[in-house]
Design an enzyme around this catalytic site. Structure first.
Site, mmCIF file in Angstrom:
data_model
loop_
_atom_site.group_PDB
_atom_site.id
_atom_site.type_symbol
_atom_site.label_atom_id
_atom_site.label_comp_id
_atom_site.label_asym_id
_atom_site.label_seq_id
_atom_site.Cartn_x
_atom_site.Cartn_y
_atom_site.Cartn_z
ATOM 1 N N ASP A 175 -65.404 -14.907 21.828
ATOM 2 C CA ASP A 175 -65.122 -14.216 23.083
ATOM 3 C C ASP A 175 -65.715 -12.817 23.121
ATOM 4 O OD1 ASP A 175 -63.663 -16.482 23.520
ATOM 5 O OD2 ASP A 175 -61.710 -15.487 23.647
ATOM 6 N N ASP A 259 -67.188 -11.675 29.046
ATOM 7 C CA ASP A 259 -66.808 -12.221 27.753
ATOM 8 C C ASP A 259 -68.029 -12.917 27.181
ATOM 9 O OD1 ASP A 259 -64.248 -11.358 28.270
ATOM 10 O OD2 ASP A 259 -63.291 -13.284 27.836
ATOM 11 N N HIS A 308 -65.057 -18.934 30.327
ATOM 12 C CA HIS A 308 -65.715 -19.383 29.099
ATOM 13 C C HIS A 308 -66.402 -20.730 29.321
ATOM 14 C CE1 HIS A 308 -62.724 -16.630 26.737
ATOM 15 N NE2 HIS A 308 -63.537 -15.964 27.542
ATOM 16 N N ASP A 310 -67.956 -22.842 27.121
ATOM 17 C CA ASP A 310 -68.162 -23.821 26.052
ATOM 18 C C ASP A 310 -67.197 -25.001 26.040
ATOM 19 O OD1 ASP A 310 -66.225 -22.018 25.373
ATOM 20 O OD2 ASP A 310 -67.152 -21.365 23.508
ATOM 21 N N CYS A 412 -64.771 -21.582 19.896
ATOM 22 C CA CYS A 412 -64.089 -20.322 20.217
ATOM 23 C C CYS A 412 -63.650 -19.566 18.966
ATOM 24 C CB CYS A 412 -62.857 -20.597 21.076
ATOM 25 S SG CYS A 412 -63.181 -21.378 22.659
#
Length: 428
Positions: A175, A259, A308, A310, A412
């Site tokens: 992150d 992020d 995010h 991913d 993550c």
């Protein structure tokens, strides 16, 4: 002409002679001073004084060349050699602020209202800590060097001129840290509870810097009220779909924020989404910072809560991407025209009663590629294991179900520092 007039005499000639004499004197004096200073510097360099030796050593500029630098990563799939793995210790529930509300599901809002600023349930922290330790052990067995952030106390309340908050954790290095080549970029994240999260990583980053890595910190946001839409209307999933489709997010364009986990790398091409935590100013900062060596592409998804990339779009090899079937990519033709293989992962198996306070079930596709033929995947998610095996990719099965609860999967929980490979373009 000046010299001729000087030799002729007279008041102007006398003034000129005085001027030239004073200038000559300064030149001689400066020359003598430089010789003296050089002599002093040479003597100091030969001095046995420990303090002088330490100062001289500290002044050395590290060699940033890739062959001497432990930091070098260009994509998500080259052979992994070194990684930072996060920590669950002392994890705290972030206070229930507007940006946290916009990034979490309504069924957990009562949890945040009740426990914001307090510890996550101790049994989850204990089990998550044990799972991540096992994950680190397995990574080492696979030949990967593992580094960890510091264990810090996240319960301390801090105050800036613009806001006050408690901290959160150092669980998700993906992150906050983005590695581009031999450069580590610290992201200017958008959650107030994560304002000081960088402190847990500073020691390990300084070590990389001393060994030759580039180290960049993006502009730190003030996180004043102007960065957030204080009246952001989020009541239902339908609301979120509508707002995201209209390009409306809880973060404004008051100042850059992003992020690192909203970016994913494929050599010279880097893909990013505008999300609840990454704004267009943040994306533009990255474009300018990385130009002309890299191309930053903004892509979008049919996602009611973009945060995010991913667990939505995870690149697993050269020309191969896992694309979430629930969150189709609006720019998928860009990849199809380049000859990429688009793979839709199977539905995850994680049960409804297992808490995922900051994530969706699609953490099943949040995998870590150790190389093109090895992947670290959830031991409970047999459907996606079978998918990888059908692709000729060996699965390294690790259980991180309680670590999932804190907000992330394998991708993550890690930041790959070094992958053995070279910078290439996969879209030319």
């Amino acid at each position: 002409m000046l010299r001729v007039r000087c030799l002729r005499g007279g008041s102007r000639g006398a003034e000129a002679v005085h001027y030239i004499g004073s200038r000559f004197g300064r030149v001689v004096t400066g020359w003598v001073q430089r010789i003296f200073q050089s002599t002093q510097a040479a003597a100091a360099s030969n001095s046995p004084c420990p303090a002088a030796a330490a100062a001289a050593e500290a002044s050395k500029v590290p060699d940033p060349s890739p062959e001497n630098c432990p930091v070098c990563s260009h994509n998500e799939w080259d052979p992994l050699e070194e990684v930072i793995v996060g920590r669950a210790e002392n994890a705290r529930v972030p206070p229930f602020t507007v940006e946290v509300k916009a990034n979490t599901y309504d069924k957990y809002w009562e949890f945040y209202q009740k426990y914001g600023g307090q510890s996550f349930p101790e049994d989850y922290i204990k089990k998550a800590t044990a799972e991540i330790e096992e994950m680190c052990t397995i990574l080492k067995m696979e030949g990967v060097t593992v580094k960890r952030p510091e264990v810090l106390n996240w319960s301390t309340r801090y105050k800036t001129p613009d806001f006050e908050s408690t901290g959160m954790y150092a669980a998700m290095p993906r992150d906050i840290l983005l590695v581009i080549g031999n450069e580590i970029i610290e992201a200017p994240m958008a959650w107030r509870a994560r304002f000081f999260e960088y402190r847990a990583y500073r020691q390990v980053i300084k070590e990389y810097f001393h060994q030759g890595a580039k180290w960049t910190t993006a502009p730190k946001p003030t996180m004043s009220d102007e960065l957030y839409d204080q009246d952001y209307p989020i009541r239902t999933v339908e609301d979120r779909h509508k707002l995201a489709a209209q390009g409306k997010f809880v973060t404004t364009e008051f100042e850059p924020c992003f992020d690192a986990a909203d970016f994913i790398r494929a050599g010279r091409d880097i893909f990013v989404q505008r999300s609840q935590v990454t704004n267009f100013m943040g994306i533009e900062w990255m474009k300018r910072h990385l130009a002309p060596d890299y191309r930053v592409h903004t892509i979008s998804f049919k996602d009611p809560n973009p945060m995010h990339i991913d667990a939505t779009f995870n690149i697993i090899g050269p020309g191969v991407v896992l694309s979430n079937p629930d969150r189709p990519c609006n720019e998928i033709d860009l990849f199809k025209k380049a000859g990429w293989t688009i793979i839709h992962p199977p539905l995850p198996l994680i049960p409804d009663n297992h808490p995922l306070w900051m994530s969706s079930k699609w953490l099943s596709m949040n995998v870590l590629m150790l190389d093109e033929k090895r992947v670290m995947v959830d031991a409970n998610e047999t459907p996606i294991q079978k998918l990888f095996e059908s692709l000729g990719i060996s699965t390294i099965k690790v259980n991180i179900r309680h670590a999932n609860s804190l907000g992330g999967g394998f991708h993550c929980w890690t930041c790959d520092i070094r992958r053995r490979g070279t910078l290439k373009s996969y879209f030319d």
